[in-house]
Design an enzyme around this catalytic site. Structure first.
Site, PDB file in Angstrom:
ATOM      1  N   CYS A  49      32.262  93.887  53.569  1.00 14.88           N
ATOM      2  CA  CYS A  49      31.160  92.923  53.691  1.00 14.88           C
ATOM      3  C   CYS A  49      30.179  93.379  54.777  1.00 14.88           C
ATOM      4  O   CYS A  49      30.585  93.842  55.840  1.00 14.88           O
ATOM      5  CB  CYS A  49      31.718  91.543  54.028  1.00 14.88           C
ATOM      6  SG  CYS A  49      30.426  90.306  54.182  1.00 14.88           S
ATOM      7  N   CYS A  53      30.974  88.971  61.077  1.00 11.78           N
ATOM      8  CA  CYS A  53      31.760  87.841  61.600  1.00 11.78           C
ATOM      9  C   CYS A  53      32.915  88.393  62.444  1.00 11.78           C
ATOM     10  O   CYS A  53      33.740  89.178  61.945  1.00 11.78           O
ATOM     11  CB  CYS A  53      32.284  86.993  60.458  1.00 11.78           C
ATOM     12  SG  CYS A  53      30.977  86.530  59.299  1.00 11.78           S
ATOM     13  N   CYS A  56      36.655  88.311  61.202  1.00 13.98           N
ATOM     14  CA  CYS A  56      36.980  88.628  59.803  1.00 13.98           C
ATOM     15  C   CYS A  56      37.479  90.058  59.598  1.00 13.98           C
ATOM     16  O   CYS A  56      36.865  91.024  60.061  1.00 13.98           O
ATOM     17  CB  CYS A  56      35.754  88.381  58.936  1.00 13.98           C
ATOM     18  SG  CYS A  56      36.103  88.670  57.186  1.00 13.98           S
ATOM     19  N   CYS A  93      40.596  78.383  44.663  1.00 17.87           N
ATOM     20  CA  CYS A  93      39.376  78.820  45.333  1.00 17.87           C
ATOM     21  C   CYS A  93      39.289  80.341  45.197  1.00 17.87           C
ATOM     22  O   CYS A  93      40.275  81.039  45.458  1.00 17.87           O
ATOM     23  CB  CYS A  93      39.417  78.413  46.799  1.00 17.87           C
ATOM     24  SG  CYS A  93      37.879  78.806  47.646  1.00 17.87           S
ATOM     25  N   CYS A 125      36.809  76.175  43.036  1.00 14.05           N
ATOM     26  CA  CYS A 125      35.927  76.307  44.193  1.00 14.05           C
ATOM     27  C   CYS A 125      35.613  77.795  44.342  1.00 14.05           C
ATOM     28  O   CYS A 125      36.446  78.639  44.013  1.00 14.05           O
ATOM     29  CB  CYS A 125      36.659  75.787  45.433  1.00 14.05           C
ATOM     30  SG  CYS A 125      35.700  75.923  46.960  1.00 14.05           S
ATOM     31  N   CYS A 185      32.202  72.110  50.097  1.00 11.48           N
ATOM     32  CA  CYS A 185      33.372  72.362  50.940  1.00 11.48           C
ATOM     33  C   CYS A 185      32.865  73.182  52.129  1.00 11.48           C
ATOM     34  O   CYS A 185      32.293  74.250  51.952  1.00 11.48           O
ATOM     35  CB  CYS A 185      34.411  73.156  50.142  1.00 11.48           C
ATOM     36  SG  CYS A 185      35.842  73.623  51.123  1.00 11.48           S
ATOM     37  N   ARG A 257      41.195  69.924  54.621  1.00 16.48           N
ATOM     38  CA  ARG A 257      42.089  71.003  54.190  1.00 16.48           C
ATOM     39  C   ARG A 257      42.512  71.855  55.384  1.00 16.48           C
ATOM     40  O   ARG A 257      41.680  72.512  56.016  1.00 16.48           O
ATOM     41  CB  ARG A 257      41.382  71.867  53.133  1.00 16.48           C
ATOM     42  CG  ARG A 257      40.891  71.028  51.947  1.00 16.48           C
ATOM     43  CD  ARG A 257      40.296  71.871  50.839  1.00 16.48           C
ATOM     44  NE  ARG A 257      39.588  71.022  49.881  1.00 16.48           N
ATOM     45  CZ  ARG A 257      40.153  70.337  48.882  1.00 16.48           C
ATOM     46  NH1 ARG A 257      41.464  70.417  48.699  1.00 16.48           N
ATOM     47  NH2 ARG A 257      39.432  69.584  48.067  1.00 16.48           N
TER      48      ARG A 257
HETATM   49  S1  SF4 Z   1      33.701  85.889  56.829  1.00 19.76           S
HETATM   50 FE1  SF4 Z   1      34.057  88.065  56.303  1.00 19.76          FE
HETATM   51  S2  SF4 Z   1      33.653  88.157  54.096  1.00 19.76           S
HETATM   52 FE2  SF4 Z   1      32.729  86.242  54.839  1.00 19.76          FE
HETATM   53  S3  SF4 Z   1      30.610  86.757  55.351  1.00 19.76           S
HETATM   54 FE3  SF4 Z   1      31.795  87.046  57.262  1.00 19.76          FE
HETATM   55  S4  SF4 Z   1      32.389  89.227  57.244  1.00 19.76           S
HETATM   56 FE4  SF4 Z   1      31.738  88.691  55.152  1.00 19.76          FE
END
Ligand code: SF4
Length: 315
Positions: A49, A53, A56, A93, A125, A185, A257
Site C-alpha cells: 500500500c 500508516c 500497518c 468484511c 462490508c 463502519c 466491534r
Molecule cells: S492501514 Fe495499511 S492498508 Fe490501510 S491505507 Fe494504511 S497502509 Fe494502506
C-alpha cells in the site's frame, strides 16, 4: 443538540465502576445484552500500500515480513465466505491494501466479489481505502451493506499516525459513503501513543456523525516488527473497557466491534468490554495480517460468559 467534547470528557472520566454500570444500562435499551455478532475478515489484496500508516504491516513504506498478494479470485473468496459461515459468522468484511479505489478491472472484480458473498447469505462490508461518490454508488448497487473507513484517532493526533493523507481525506470518503446510502463502519485504534484527550476527541467525532455510524470498530495496536510503532508500550485493557463504555453511551445504537488486538486482552477484559456494550468480534486466527484468537477459544470464551451468537445486524 449533540454532545460536546466536554460532555464526553465527563463521561470518559467517570469512576470506572460507575461508567461500566451506566454503559451496561444503555446497552440493554437497544440490544440484547447477551448477544454477540461474529464476523470474519479476509484480506482480498495484501501488502504494497502506498500510504504510510505507522501501525500497518501492509504499507510499502515499512520493511515487514508480510507477503504481498494480488486480488483473490472469486472462488477463493466464496470458499472463505463458506468457511466463516461454518464458524458461526454472519458477516464478512473484505479488506484490500489500497490507498484509494481505482476504476478499472480490479474494481469491477471487487463488485463481483461483493455480489458473490451476498449470495452466500452474509452481511458484506468492504474496506478498500478512499473512494469517490460514483464508486460508492456502484458498491451499493453491487449489494454492499457496509463500508469501513476508520478515522484511527483524533484529528489533532492524526498527522503523527499518517503523513501521506489527511483526516479531511477520511471524512470526505465517509461523506461519499453516506451520500451513496451505504451503512458506515468506522472507528479507531488505541495504543498509538495518543492521550486521553485524543481518545475523547476520537469518540466525539464518532458521536458527531449525522447519522451516527451503524458500526464502530475499536482496535488496539498490534505492534508489528518493521513498523515505526514496533516498540510501543502495551495498552492497558481497562482503557479499552473505558473507551468501549464511553462509546456505548455516546453511540447508543451503533454495533461496537472489538476488532484487532484481542490477543493482547484476557478473557476477563473482553468480558467487561461485552458487558459495557461491545457486541461484535471477528472470528478466525488472522485479522487481515494480524494474529487473532482461534475460533475455538472464542466460542469457548463466549459460552463461559453466557453469550450467544446473534443473527445479522441488517434487516
Ligand atoms: S492501514 Fe495499511 S492498508 Fe490501510 S491505507 Fe494504511 S497502509 Fe494502506
Amino acid at each position: 443538540m449533540g454532545l460536546t467534547v466536554n460532555d464526553i470528557s465527563k463521561i470518559y472520566h467517570l469512576d470506572l465502576v460507575d461508567l461500566i454500570e451506566e454503559a451496561h444500562r444503555v446497552h440493554r435499551v437497544s440490544f440484547k445484552h447477551n448477544e454477540i455478532q461474529a464476523s470474519s475478515l479476509v484480506s482480498i489484496k495484501t501488502g504494497g500500500c502506498s500510504e504510510n500508516c505507522t501501525y500497518c504491516s501492509q504499507s510499502a513504506h515499512h520493511q515487514t515480513s508480510v507477503e504481498r498478494h494480488s486480488l483473490l479470485s472469486q472462488d477463493e473468496v466464496v470458499a472463505a465466505a463458506r468457511r466463516c459461515k461454518e464458524e458461526g459468522s454472519t458477516r464478512l468484511c473484505m479488506g484490500a491494501a489500497w490507498s484509494r479505489v481505482r476504476d478499472g478491472d480490479d474494481f469491477e472484480h471487487v463488485l463481483k466479489l461483493i455480489s458473490a458473498v451476498q449470495s452466500e447469505g452474509l452481511e458484506v462490508c468492504c474496506s478498500l481505502g478512499m473512494l469517490s461518490l460514483s464508486q460508492a454508488v456502484r458498491l451499493k448497487e453491487a449489494g454492499l451493506h457496509y463500508y469501513n473507513h476508520n478515522i484511527d484517532t483524533s484529528e489533532d493526533y492524526y498527522p503523527k499516525v499518517v503523513q501521506t493523507r489527511s483526516y479531511q481525506d477520511r471524512l470526505e470518503t465517509i461523506g461519499n459513503v453516506r451520500e451513496a446510502g451505504l451503512r458506515l463502519c468506522t472507528g479507531g485504534i488505541l495504543g498509538l501513543g495518543e492521550s486521553d484527550e485524543d481518545r475523547i476527541k476520537l469518540i466525539y467525532q464518532l458521536a458527531s456523525f449525522v447519522p451516527q455510524p451503524e458500526s464502530v470498530t475499536i482496535n488496539t495496536l498490534v505492534p508489528i516488527p518493521g513498523t515505526p510503532l514496533e516498540n510501543s508500550t502495551p495498552f492497558d485493557a481497562l482503557d479499552v473497557v473505558r473507551v468501549a463504555a464511553t462509546l456505548r453511551i455516546t453511540n447508543p445504537k451503533s454495533m461496537i466491534r472489538l476488532s484487532a488486538g484481542r490477543l493482547g486482552m484476557s478473557s476477563e477484559a473482553q468480558f467487561l468490554c461485552f458487558y459495557v456494550g461491545a457486541n461484535s468480534i471477528f472470528l478466525g486466527d488472522k485479522l487481515l495480517t494480524s494474529p487473532n484468537p482461534s475460533s475455538q477459544s472464542d466460542h469457548s470464551m463466549l459460552k463461559r460468559g453466557g453469550f450467544k451468537l446473534s443473527e445479522s445486524s441488517i434487516s
